[in-house]
Design a protein around this motif. Structure first.
Motif, mmCIF file in Angstrom:
data_model
loop_
_atom_site.group_PDB
_atom_site.id
_atom_site.type_symbol
_atom_site.label_atom_id
_atom_site.label_comp_id
_atom_site.label_asym_id
_atom_site.label_seq_id
_atom_site.Cartn_x
_atom_site.Cartn_y
_atom_site.Cartn_z
ATOM 1 N N ARG A 123 43.528 107.155 0.010
ATOM 2 C CA ARG A 123 44.388 106.547 -1.004
ATOM 3 C C ARG A 123 43.614 106.062 -2.224
ATOM 4 N NH1 ARG A 123 46.959 104.581 3.901
ATOM 5 N NH2 ARG A 123 48.995 105.582 4.139
ATOM 6 N N GLY A 124 42.422 106.555 -2.401
ATOM 7 C CA GLY A 124 41.633 106.151 -3.563
ATOM 8 C C GLY A 124 40.155 106.296 -3.282
ATOM 9 N N GLY A 125 39.350 105.866 -4.244
ATOM 10 C CA GLY A 125 37.911 105.939 -4.074
ATOM 11 C C GLY A 125 37.421 104.991 -2.988
ATOM 12 N N PRO A 126 36.218 105.241 -2.465
ATOM 13 C CA PRO A 126 35.689 104.392 -1.389
ATOM 14 C C PRO A 126 35.426 102.969 -1.866
ATOM 15 C CG PRO A 126 33.985 105.893 -2.201
ATOM 16 C CD PRO A 126 35.270 106.312 -2.841
ATOM 17 N N THR A 127 35.642 102.001 -0.972
ATOM 18 C CA THR A 127 35.409 100.592 -1.291
ATOM 19 C C THR A 127 34.632 99.881 -0.193
ATOM 20 O OG1 THR A 127 37.500 99.904 -0.273
ATOM 21 C CG2 THR A 127 37.558 100.450 -2.624
ATOM 22 N N THR A 128 34.349 100.564 0.907
ATOM 23 C CA THR A 128 33.703 99.939 2.053
ATOM 24 C C THR A 128 32.238 100.367 2.148
ATOM 25 O OG1 THR A 128 34.564 101.745 3.426
ATOM 26 C CG2 THR A 128 35.863 99.714 3.326
#
Length: 238
Positions: A125-130
């Motif tokens: 659902r979008g670019g990585p954030t973790t």
């Protein structure tokens, strides 16, 4: 960052970075978020992506589904953390030249998909954030750092290679060997009758579909992508 600002982050981001809300009143929690994620990974490994439901994971842990929401706010948050655990960290070192480095990066991701076939079914659902997912991106950016491509080009390249990984992993999971003699016996007269001469000739090859997806099939697609990136690098240099 205060609690109100944390609420605005994409689901699972704060938990993945080790942020936990202030403890609630009541009995001490029986599990940690990490233990719940481990149980979810085991559930998906055993029964596939469709088994990643809050009730199924709660049952595996021996608690109620409502109790699970003491740890996680939503299934979407769980899926983000499961992806973080399933992909894990990328290789610590890659070859120095960009092409073998990107190939090694792609094969490392493909190996994770072989280990956890459900990874390719997780929603993106979008670019990585973790942390782990951003480390994969960091390693790719490092591999491409000497090519002269700008940030937009490199992001396009990582999306292209990532797409290859996911589509190839799905094919490796789903494509099964066929019985070419039986297939030919059934299809050949139909193909020639209905005007498929080239397909008929292709299917007459004794190896068609016999062994499913082969290593050569995998490498062919990746090599063509790397050829395209190489052509882009040369184009930008000119």
């Amino acid at each position: 960052m205060n609690e109100d600002r944390i609420e605005l982050l994409p689901p699972g981001t704060a938990l993945a970075w080790g942020y936990t809300a202030a403890p609630r009143r009541g009995p001490k929690p029986a599990y940690t978020v990490a233990q719940i994620v481990d149980a979810a990974v085991a559930q998906a490994d055993a029964e596939g992506y469709q088994a990643l439901s809050m009730p199924a994971i709660a049952k595996r842990l021996g608690i109620t589904a409502n109790a699970l929401y003491r740890y996680l706010r939503s299934k979407e948050e769980l899926l983000v953390l499961v992806a973080e655990a399933g992909w894990g960290l990328p290789p610590e070192s890659l070859p120095g030249d960009w092409r073998p480095a990107v190939a090694a990066w792609a094969h490392a991701q493909l190996d994770r998909c072989r280990r956890h076939p459900w990874l390719v079914e997780l929603p993106v659902r979008g670019g990585p954030t973790t942390p782990n997912m951003l480390r994969w991106l960091e390693v790719f950016l490092e591999a491409m750092s000497g090519t002269g491509l700008d940030e937009d080009d490199v992001l396009g390249c990582v999306l292209l290679v990532d797409g290859w990984v996911r589509s190839t992993a799905a094919l490796l999971r789903d494509v099964r060997p066929s019985a070419p003699e039986t297939l030919n016996e059934f299809l050949q007269p139909l193909l020639r009758e209905h005007g498929y001469p080239r397909v008929a000739a292709l299917l007459s090859d004794a190896d068609y579909g016999e062994n499913g997806m082969q290593d050569a099939d995998v490498e062919f697609g990746l090599d063509r992508i790397l050829d395209g990136i190489e052509a882009l690098i040369e184009q930008r240099r000119r």
